[in-house]
Design a protein around this motif. Structure first.
Motif, short mmCIF file in Angstrom:
data_model
loop_
_atom_site.label_atom_id
_atom_site.label_comp_id
_atom_site.label_asym_id
_atom_site.label_seq_id
_atom_site.Cartn_x
_atom_site.Cartn_y
_atom_site.Cartn_z
N CYS A 80 0.67 -1.27 0.49
CA CYS A 80 0.18 0.28 0.36
C CYS A 80 0.97 1.33 -0.52
O CYS A 80 0.65 1.95 -0.01
N CYS A 84 -1.08 6.07 -2.17
CA CYS A 84 -2.03 6.96 -1.44
C CYS A 84 -1.44 8.36 -2.17
O CYS A 84 -0.56 8.99 -2.25
N TYR A 86 -1.92 11.40 -1.33
CA TYR A 86 -1.37 12.74 -0.46
C TYR A 86 0.05 11.72 -0.13
O TYR A 86 0.86 12.96 0.08
N TYR A 87 -0.02 10.82 -0.26
CA TYR A 87 1.87 10.41 -0.03
C TYR A 87 2.89 10.62 -1.02
O TYR A 87 3.24 11.19 -1.41
N ASN A 95 2.50 9.73 5.31
CA ASN A 95 1.16 9.36 4.29
C ASN A 95 0.92 8.49 3.68
O ASN A 95 -0.08 8.27 3.00
N PRO A 97 0.03 5.17 3.59
CA PRO A 97 -1.44 4.50 4.27
C PRO A 97 -1.33 3.49 5.82
O PRO A 97 -1.50 3.55 6.80
N CYS A 143 -6.24 12.11 5.24
CA CYS A 143 -6.01 11.17 4.51
C CYS A 143 -8.29 11.66 4.41
O CYS A 143 -8.87 11.61 5.18
N ARG A 148 -8.73 4.08 -1.43
CA ARG A 148 -7.71 3.19 -2.52
C ARG A 148 -6.63 1.95 -2.21
O ARG A 148 -5.98 1.60 -2.75
N CYS A 149 -5.89 2.57 -0.82
CA CYS A 149 -4.61 1.92 -0.40
C CYS A 149 -5.25 0.58 0.31
O CYS A 149 -4.68 -0.34 -0.75
N THR A 159 -7.97 1.94 5.21
CA THR A 159 -7.90 2.95 6.10
C THR A 159 -8.65 3.60 6.03
O THR A 159 -8.17 4.65 7.28
#
Ligand code: SF4
Ligand code: SF4
Length: 497
Positions: A80, A84, A86-87, A95, A97, A143, A148-149, A159
């Motif tokens: 995962c 993300c 955001y990561y 960020n 997950p 988050c 998606r993760c 998450t």
């Protein structure tokens, strides 16, 4: 423009860099007591909050077998980590997950597992401290609960559920988020997220009737509080005033008109959105949704149709039946509830609508799958209907349609970057950076296929994109409502006049 750098667009899959704590400064505004107490939460951090937070965590785990499994079963496989947005947009390892989950998991281990109680340093267990609480507040508000993760996790660890639990715990000890809680309070009080009172709503709808009459010469109605109407339309309040949302509302009205059905909006339940899901509060989720049941019963409608709102459709499709059902007072011959795209698609299939597709020939359109529709609901009676139906509606009204890369669409769609209660200007940096993977996929079809517009069926996606696309050098009016495209192409025959 704000004081941060918009990320450079990179090819997906992106090789993530690790830059520790790049988003540690991001703090969404905390809710003041006046936004906390109407929702049943303490106004400020309570005494002995550490123990109360730990107790609340235990309560949630005991109530939800899924949450316990999610907290117990991660094997740190890493699948995962780069999933993300955001990561990918911030490079902040917290960020990822799995790292986000571990913020809560570490406390769960400390108080609710044997190893965590005896040898906490060996199993990554942490005491509940103010630093931990602050870290939760920072990163559980990074988050968007897009899930998606979970698609890529071999154990299906979600998450979003962990994020919702963390926010519920924080609310329960008096540390809520202003943006979501203020909106939920407005909805309890007035009936919609905007705090738009009934007379203003009536005024807006009358104005729309005049506009459509001027445009088409046809008397398309926008009815409000009509008892005995067949259909209650539940739609996000952004549809009542903002671009491009309002074009969608005009499209629904034209479709209802062409279908010859009677319909109404309710001033009591003039909102599809239910932000209570974002804060994990079942009580508020129930209370908000009950307004819709009450409106449907009071108006005596036979059907409920839900407009273009992603998380509202998830709540309606996945939760309403057990949350506010049974709907034995509605007509069982129709889906309960029904998405507006299903409604329009059904008419298209029957040949009941007339379109001039050339009205949209100034556009090459792509479609952004919204997370809550794509990964938490379905549409129609076919597997994957939530992917097929909106695209078929677009293709029925546009000659030029192009999909974005399959790694970024359908079940693997990237969040717009503003979902899950993060669509607030105090999180603008996060929103711009979190939009980067979607912007990358958009850039590809713009450059390779001449795409000019991106359509969506979610009010949050539309509001987020219109705000952030200028950071990536696109025009905000490239964002479209799917039913805005329908509105442009539909031809209302003289018989409808
Ligand atoms: S649910 Fe979405 S926003 Fe949250 S960690 Fe997973 S991918 Fe990121
Ligand atoms: S993919 Fe699932 S099991 Fe693997 S690290 Fe992520 S959450 Fe844990």
């Amino acid at each position: 423009m704000a004081n941060f750098e918009t990320p450079a667009l990179r090819e997906y899959p992106i090789i993530p860099l690790l830059r520790a704590d790049t988003m540690a400064h991001s703090k969404t505004f905390a809710a003041k007591p006046e936004f906390q107490t109407p929702l049943g939460f303490p106004g400020e951090l309570v005494e002995n909050w550490e123990q109360k937070a730990v107790d609340k965590l235990g309560e949630l785990v005991s109530q939800s077998r899924a949450l316990q499994v999610f907290l117990d079963s991660c094997v740190k496989c890493g699948a995962c980590t780069d999933k993300c947005h955001y990561y990918l947009g911030t490079d902040d390892p917290k960020n990822m997950p799995v790292a986000r989950q571990d913020l809560l998991r570490s406390v769960y281990r400390r108080y609710y597992t044997f190893a965590g109680k005896v040898v906490p340093w060996l199993v990554g267990a942490r005491d509940m401290t103010k630093d931990v609480l602050d870290e939760w507040y920072t990163y559980f508000h990074q988050c968007s609960q897009c899930r998606r993760c979970s698609v890529f996790c071999p154990y299906g660890i979600d998450t979003a559920e962990i994020s919702m639990a963390a926010r519920e715990i924080m609310d329960s000890v008096g540390m809520g988020q202003r943006y979501s809680n203020e909106i939920i309070g407005k909805l309890h009080k007035i009936g919609n997220n905007l705090g738009l009172p009934a007379p203003a709503l009536a005024n807006t709808l009358e104005g729309l009737e005049e506009d459509v009459k001027d445009e088409t010469g046809v008397d398309v109605k926008f009815p409000l509080d009509v008892k005995g109407a067949d259909i209650l339309l539940i739609t996000p309040s952004a549809d009542f005033f903002a671009e491009p949302h309002i074009d969608g509302l005009i499209g629904y009205a034209k479709v209802f008109h062409a279908a010859g059905v009677s319909w109404t909006i309710s001033s009591y339940a003039s909102e599809a959105a239910n932000f209570s899901m974002f804060i994990g509060s079942h009580d508020n989720l129930h209370k908000v949704a009950m307004r819709i049941r009450k409106a449907a019963k009071d108006l005596g409608v036979k059907r409920i149709v839900v407009g273009e709102c992603g998380h509202a459709w998830r709540v309606a499709y996945s939760f309403w039946n057990t949350l506010i059902g049974p709907f034995d007072f509605l007509d069982p011959r129709y889906p309960i509830p029904q998405h507006i795209c299903e409604f329009t698609y059904d008419l298209i299939q029957k040949g009941a609508l007339t379109f001039d597709k050339s009205a949209n020939d100034d556009k090459v359109v792509t479609f952004h799958d919204s997370c809550n529709v794509a990964r938490a609901s379905r549409m129609g009676d076919m597997p994957g209907g939530q992917f097929v139906i909106p695209r078929e509606v677009i293709k029925a009204v546009c000659n030029n349609f192009v999909d974005m890369s399959p790694e970024t669409t359908q079940e693997a769609t990237f969040c717009c970057g503003g979902g899950g209660g993060l669509l607030t200007d105090d999180l603008l940096e996060l929103r711009v950076k979190g939009a980067m993977p979607r912007m990358q996929a958009l850039k590809q079809v713009v450059e390779e296929n001449g795409v000019t517009h991106m359509a969506a069926i979610c009010a949050i996606c539309k509001a987020q994109f219109t705000k952030v696309v200028p950071y990536y050098k696109y025009q905000m009016d490239m964002i479209q409502s799917v039913h805005g495209l329908v509105s442009k192409a539909i031809r209302l025959t003289p018989a409808d006049k």
